[in-house]
Design an enzyme around this catalytic site. Structure first.
Site, PDB file in Angstrom:
ATOM      1  N   CYS A 170       0.817  -1.224   0.000  1.00  0.00           N
ATOM      2  CA  CYS A 170       0.000   0.000   0.000  1.00  0.00           C
ATOM      3  C   CYS A 170       0.848   1.270   0.000  1.00  0.00           C
ATOM      4  O   CYS A 170       0.519   2.235  -0.695  1.00  0.00           O
ATOM      5  CB  CYS A 170      -0.982   0.000   1.164  1.00  0.00           C
ATOM      6  SG  CYS A 170      -0.264  -0.254   2.798  1.00  0.00           S
ATOM      7  N   HIS A 230      -6.073   0.263  -0.940  1.00  0.00           N
ATOM      8  CA  HIS A 230      -6.455  -1.070  -0.467  1.00  0.00           C
ATOM      9  C   HIS A 230      -7.654  -1.622  -1.230  1.00  0.00           C
ATOM     10  O   HIS A 230      -8.739  -1.848  -0.683  1.00  0.00           O
ATOM     11  CB  HIS A 230      -6.750  -1.032   1.028  1.00  0.00           C
ATOM     12  CG  HIS A 230      -5.603  -0.559   1.858  1.00  0.00           C
ATOM     13  ND1 HIS A 230      -5.446   0.756   2.219  1.00  0.00           N
ATOM     14  CD2 HIS A 230      -4.547  -1.233   2.375  1.00  0.00           C
ATOM     15  CE1 HIS A 230      -4.341   0.880   2.939  1.00  0.00           C
ATOM     16  NE2 HIS A 230      -3.774  -0.311   3.047  1.00  0.00           N
ATOM     17  N   ASP A 265      -7.440   5.665  -1.433  1.00  0.00           N
ATOM     18  CA  ASP A 265      -7.116   4.438  -0.703  1.00  0.00           C
ATOM     19  C   ASP A 265      -6.603   3.371  -1.665  1.00  0.00           C
ATOM     20  O   ASP A 265      -7.301   2.984  -2.599  1.00  0.00           O
ATOM     21  CB  ASP A 265      -8.374   3.937   0.008  1.00  0.00           C
ATOM     22  CG  ASP A 265      -8.121   2.779   0.945  1.00  0.00           C
ATOM     23  OD1 ASP A 265      -6.970   2.299   1.001  1.00  0.00           O
ATOM     24  OD2 ASP A 265      -9.067   2.346   1.632  1.00  0.00           O
TER      25      ASP A 265
END
Length: 406
Positions: A77, A290, A288
Site C-alpha cells: 500500500c 487497499h 485508498d
C-alpha cells in the site's frame, strides 16, 4: 492465500467507507492547492479527484524478480501511495494542474506515456517490480511493508534513470530543507549519458520511462541546456508527534494542502498507508490503495485501458487526529520561480506564524553536515539486483520517520 488477502481487503474497505460520502457543508474544501465550495462546485471537485492517478493493489502480474510474489495485496500500500504522489508530479509536469480526465474521449499522448511508467511489469521504471527490488537497497525485503521515507528514497533512486520525465527528487534530511542544495541539484549540468533503466533481467528497458521511444508516436525525450531547471519533486519526511499527531501541527498541515505546489501527503495508520490529497474541516481527504484489482494487460500496446487507474467514487475521509504522526509531505515545483514562491509561502504562512515548527527552511548548507553532492546515476551496465547493491550507500535511510509497525 487469495482468500486470506480478500478477507483482509474487505476488513479495510469496511473501515475506510465509514466517512466516504462528502458532507453538505459550508466548510471550504482544498484539493492539492485548489479551493472548492462543496455546495456549488461538487461536480468540479469530484472531477478533480477522479483525475488523480489512483494506484491500488494488483494481482496476477508477472512474479517480482521472476520467482517472487505476483500480487502486492497486504504489503504494497505505501508503494502504491508513492506511485500516486509521483504520478501527481508527472501529471503537473506534462499536462498541468488544470488537466482533467474523462472516462470517454481521447487523452494526450503524454498521459498514456505517464501510465506506462507505472504498469505492473519489470521494465516500467516506477512499477511495483522496480520499486520493490530497489527497496532491497533500503533494507526492505520484497513483500515487506514500507514507511513513507523509505518509499521516498526508492523514488529518488529510480528517478535517476528516468530520462523522459527528467525529474529531480529531493528528500529532506533531519527536518531541514536546504535551498542551496535543491538549486544545486535542479540546476546542475545535464551532460552525462544516461543509459536505460536496468531491468531485473539485466536488459535495458524498452518501455515505460526509458530513454528509447515507446512503440507509439509519443514525444521524444526533452533536451536540456546546462542551466535549465530540472522539475522538482520535493519530499519532506516528518514526525509530528510520538504516538499520535500533536494538535499544534494540524493547522500547518492544512496550510500545505492550500499551496499550489502541493503534491499530497504520504501517511495513514500503522501498516495502513493512504495518499492524502486535501481536507474539509477537521477531516483529511484521501485515495485508498487497499483495493485489489487485476493487473492491466498492456501487451496489446498503448493506449492502455485506464478506467481502473481513476477512483470514480466519492473520496474517503478520516479525522486528522487519527493520522499516524509519521508522514511525508510532497511538493512539485516546475520552475525555479515556482520553488522560490513555495519558499516564500512556507516562510510567511508556516514558519513565521507558529512557535513549534514542523521543519526548518534554510538558505545555506549547514557547515556541520557532509558536503552536498547531487545524486547521479551510477555507471552500471548490470542486473537490477547488482544495481541495488552498488547504490545502497548513496542514500541514507531515516527509519525514525517511518510509520510505527504496531
Amino acid at each position: 492465500m487469495e482468500a486470506v488477502l480478500a478477507k483482509y481487503e474487505n476488513q479495510i474497505n469496511v473501515f475506510s467507507d465509514y466517512l466516504e460520502e462528502l458532507p453538505d457543508s459550508d466548510e471550504p474544501v482544498w484539493i492539492l492547492g485548489e479551493y472548492y465550495n462543496i455546495k456549488t462546485e461538487k461536480s468540479r471537485l469530484l472531477s478533480d479527484v477522479r483525475s488523480r492517478l489512483w494506484f491500488t493493489y494488483r494481482k496476477k502480474f508477472s512474479p517480482i524478480g521472476g520467482t517472487g510474489p505476483s500480487s502486492d495485496a497486504g504489503w504494497g500500500c505505501m508503494l502504491r501511495c508513492g506511485q500516486m504522489i509521483l504520478g501527481q508530479a508527472l501529471l503537473c509536469r506534462h499536462l498541468g494542474r488544470e488537466w482533467r480526465w474523462a472516462s470517454e474521449g481521447e487523452q494526450p499522448a503524454e498521459y498514456h506515456r505517464i501510465l506506462h511508467c507505472f504498469l505492473d511489469k519489470k521494465d516500467s521504471c516506477y512499477s511495483i517490480h522496480q520499486m520493490a527490488q530497489m527497496g532491497v537497497g533500503e533494507g526492505k525485503s520484497v513483500g515487506e511493508w514500507y514507511g513513507p521515507n523509505t518509499v521516498a528514497q526508492v523514488l529518488k533512486k529510480l528517478a535517476l534513470f528516468d530520462e523522459w520525465n527528467s525529474l529531480a527528487v529531493y528528500v529532506s534530511m533531519d527536518n531541514t530543507v536546504v535551498i542551496e542544495d535543491i538549486k544545486k541539484q535542479c540546476l546542475q549540468a545535464d551532460r552525462e549519458s544516461r543509459p536505460s533503466l536496468p531491468s531485473a533481467s539485466g536488459e535495458s528497458s524498452e518501455q515505460g520511462c526509458s530513454t528509447r521511444p515507446l512503440a507509439c508516436p509519443f514525444s521524444q525525450p526533452h533536451t536540456h541546456s546546462p542551466a535549465r531547471w530540472k522539475p522538482l519533486l520535493l519530499v519532506i519526511p516528518l514526525r509530528m508527534g510520538i504516538n499520535s499527531i500533536n494538535p499544534v501541527y494540524i493547522q500547518a498541515l492544512k496550510e500545505f494542502f492550500k499551496m499550489p505546489q502541493s503534491c499530497g501527503v504520504l501517511g495513514g495508520k500503522p501498516n495502513l498507508a493512504y495518499y492524502f490529497i486535501g481536507f474539509i474541516g477537521d477531516e483529511l481527504i484521501y485515495l485508498d490503495p487497499h483495493n485489489t484489482q487485476p493487473a492491466v494487460d498492456s501487451e496489446s500496446g498503448p493506449p492502455v485501458d485506464d478506467q481502473s487507474y481513476h477512483c470514480q467514487r466519492s473520496p474517503h475521509r478520516m479525522k486528522i487526529t487519527n493520522l499516524d504522526p509519521s508522514v511525508a509531505l510532497g511538493f512539485f515545483c516546475k520552475s525555479e520561480e515556482d520553488f522560490d514562491s513555495w519558499c516564500n509561502l512556507v516562510q510567511q504562512e508556516i514558519l513565521k506564524k507558529r512557535n513549534l515548527r514542523m521543519f526548518e527552511l534554510v538558505e545555506k548548507h549547514p557547515s556541520h553536515w557532509p558536503p552536498f553532492v547531487p545524486p547521479t546515476k551510477p555507471e552500471v551496465q548490470t542486473t537490477g539486483a547488482e544495481f541495488i547493491e552498488s547504490t545502497d550507500q548513496l542514500f541514507e535511510s531515516e527509519e525514525e520517520f517511518e510509520i510505527l509497525n504496531v
